[in-house]
Design an enzyme around this catalytic site. Structure first.
Site, mmCIF file in Angstrom:
data_model
loop_
_atom_site.group_PDB
_atom_site.id
_atom_site.type_symbol
_atom_site.label_atom_id
_atom_site.label_comp_id
_atom_site.label_asym_id
_atom_site.label_seq_id
_atom_site.Cartn_x
_atom_site.Cartn_y
_atom_site.Cartn_z
ATOM 1 C CG ASP A 132 -2.053 1.002 1.092
ATOM 2 O OD1 ASP A 132 -2.391 1.377 -0.050
ATOM 3 O OD2 ASP A 132 -2.607 1.417 2.122
ATOM 4 C CG HIS A 139 -4.567 10.434 2.475
ATOM 5 N ND1 HIS A 139 -5.647 10.350 3.334
ATOM 6 C CD2 HIS A 139 -3.697 9.459 2.879
ATOM 7 C CE1 HIS A 139 -5.440 9.372 4.207
ATOM 8 N NE2 HIS A 139 -4.270 8.819 3.952
ATOM 9 C CD GLU A 205 -6.491 4.460 4.418
ATOM 10 O OE1 GLU A 205 -5.781 3.650 3.779
ATOM 11 O OE2 GLU A 205 -6.036 5.253 5.267
ATOM 12 C CB THR A 355 -6.439 7.645 1.309
ATOM 13 O OG1 THR A 355 -6.400 6.588 2.247
ATOM 14 C CG2 THR A 355 -7.794 8.327 1.326
HETATM 15 MN MN MN Z 1 -4.269 2.740 2.629
#
Ligand code: MN
Length: 423
Positions: A132, A139, A205, A355
């Site tokens: 990720d 964000h 998210e 996100t």
């Molecule tokens: Mn994330």
């Protein structure tokens, strides 16, 4: 650009004007029915085109596909054939679906097309590795402002490298799978010691993720020029987050149990080929990035993103509208950075963007930001309100790219939060 992207193409399959799946899209997924074992299909309008049948009946002859390649419960084997082969299958399927193509006769069409209402979509790939990233400047700025210092919201490394962490592959699930609220350690602000509790700050998210069709050997970086050749396509990705668990545990090594209780992806892999018409320039990168991260041209994708919250009592209310084009770091930069140290990739890996928040408050891609850590209420259409997700609430994400000629959609990424399960 691929002939399959021609906006003039029409199919003999009736496709409604606002469908996510016109003939110009043709995303790949894994489906099953009461009668058919899991296998690969392509979305067209409200139908799934059965690739197992097409391949067995010889309609894909000449493409050099191994036998049984679609008769599998994941796309990994097919994706491992590489970007060019994936493109050639999409182009051949496009031909077969064009309105003046009669290779599939009425009887074959009847068998090959399965109504979406009769299928269950499964995980498109077996995920071996999941990473990720944290690639949205808006964000990262919002979170940095909330938890550290609005004047120094971005840490010094942020504009020099795509920050990321290794997530958990085993808990990635397909859209439609319910997720239990997690238990964990929470440090309440008015108490000295942590408590053991179900999360009280359950969040989503809004992310997009790319899935790899390439693999590399340990020790061999993938150059930024080669990066996209290793990417089959994109899916919508909900990186569920328990903010209270996350906030107590994340220093110094980053996210752990606040994240790994579940992540949801959409079932259709929309190819980078289908998204070609929607390439846009990304945000200007200043300071200039190191040479191994430098890209030219249009490397971002103009994909509109929407998040809906639906409670047990309310219709779905739109709570966020964002766009993938806001990402500061593009997919090529993410993959090039990920492998620059020699880290190897596998077919079917999932790489999520982080996100995706935009510049305006209505475009923030998490409840953490939309409610500013619970300080603002979100009003729903029936008068209910929320700060974070309650049991029984569903989060529905949609994504689509559209211009005045064609709309390339992703379907939906949906998940419901169930009550926490204790030991
Ligand atoms: Mn994330």
């Amino acid at each position: 650009m691929s002939a399959a992207n021609n906006p003039q193409l029409k199919s003999w399959v009736q496709v409604e004007p606002h469908s996510d799946f016109p003939i110009q899209n043709l995303p790949f997924g894994i489906f099953k029915t009461r009668y058919l074992a899991p296998g690969a299909g392509v979305a067209i309008g409200n139908f799934v085109l059965d690739l197992v049948y097409l391949h067995e009946q010889g309609y894909l002859d000449g493409l050099g596909l191994p036998s049984g390649i679609f008769n599998q419960a994941q796309l990994n084997g097919f994706f491992a054939l590489g970007r060019k082969k994936i493109s050639s299958v999409r182009e051949r399927v496009s031909e077969l679906l064009q309105y003046d193509n009669e290779e599939l006769n009425a009887a074959a069409r009847e068998i090959a097309l399965v109504p979406m209402a009769e299928v269950r979509m499964l995980m498109p790939v077996q995920v071996h590795n999941y990473t990720d990233f944290y690639s949205s400047e808006e964000h990262a700025t919002n979170v940095g402002s909330m938890f550290r210092d609005p004047k120094n919201a971005l840490l010094p490394n942020w504009k020099h490298l795509p920050v990321g962490y290794h997530g958990r592959a085993s808990s990635i699930v397909v859209s439609g799978t319910a997720i239990h609220r997690p238990y964990g350690q929470i440090k309440l602000p008015d108490q000295e010691l942590p408590v053991f509790s179900a999360s009280r700050k359950m969040d989503f998210e809004l992310e997009m993720a790319f899935i790899t069709c390439g693999e590399s050997k340990l020790g061999n970086p993938i150059s930024i020029k080669e990066a996209e050749a290793n990417i089959a396509g994109l899916v919508i990705f909900n990186d569920w987050s328990a903010r209270d668990i996350q906030q107590w545990e994340y220093v110094p090594l980053g996210p752990f149990l606040g994240k790994n209780f579940g992540s949801t992806l959409s079932p259709w892999v929309v190819t980078l080929d289908a998204l070609e018409p929607f390439r846009v320039q990304g945000p200007e990168q200043n300071p200039q990035v190191l040479p191994y991260l430098q890209t030219e041209g249009k490397r971002n994708f103009d994909i509109q993103l929407e998040v809906y919250l639906q409670t047990e009592k309310s219709e779905a209310t739109t709570i966020c509208r964002s766009n993938m084009k806001y990402l500061y770091w593009n997919v090529a930069q993410q993959l090039a950075h990920h492998t620059i140290n020699g880290c190897n990739i596998a077919v079917g890996d999932v790489y999520a963007s982080g996100t995706i928040s935009g510049p305006s408050p209505g475009s923030y891609g998490s409840l953490l930001e939309l409610t500013w850590n619970g300080q603002k209420l979100i009003e729903l259409s029936n008068g209910e309100s929320r700060t974070f997700i309650q049991d029984g609430d569903s989060i529905i994400m949609k994504a689509f790219a559209s211009n005045n000629q064609v709309r390339i959609g992703f379907g939906i990424c949906e998940g419901k939060i169930l009550p926490a399960k204790s030991l």
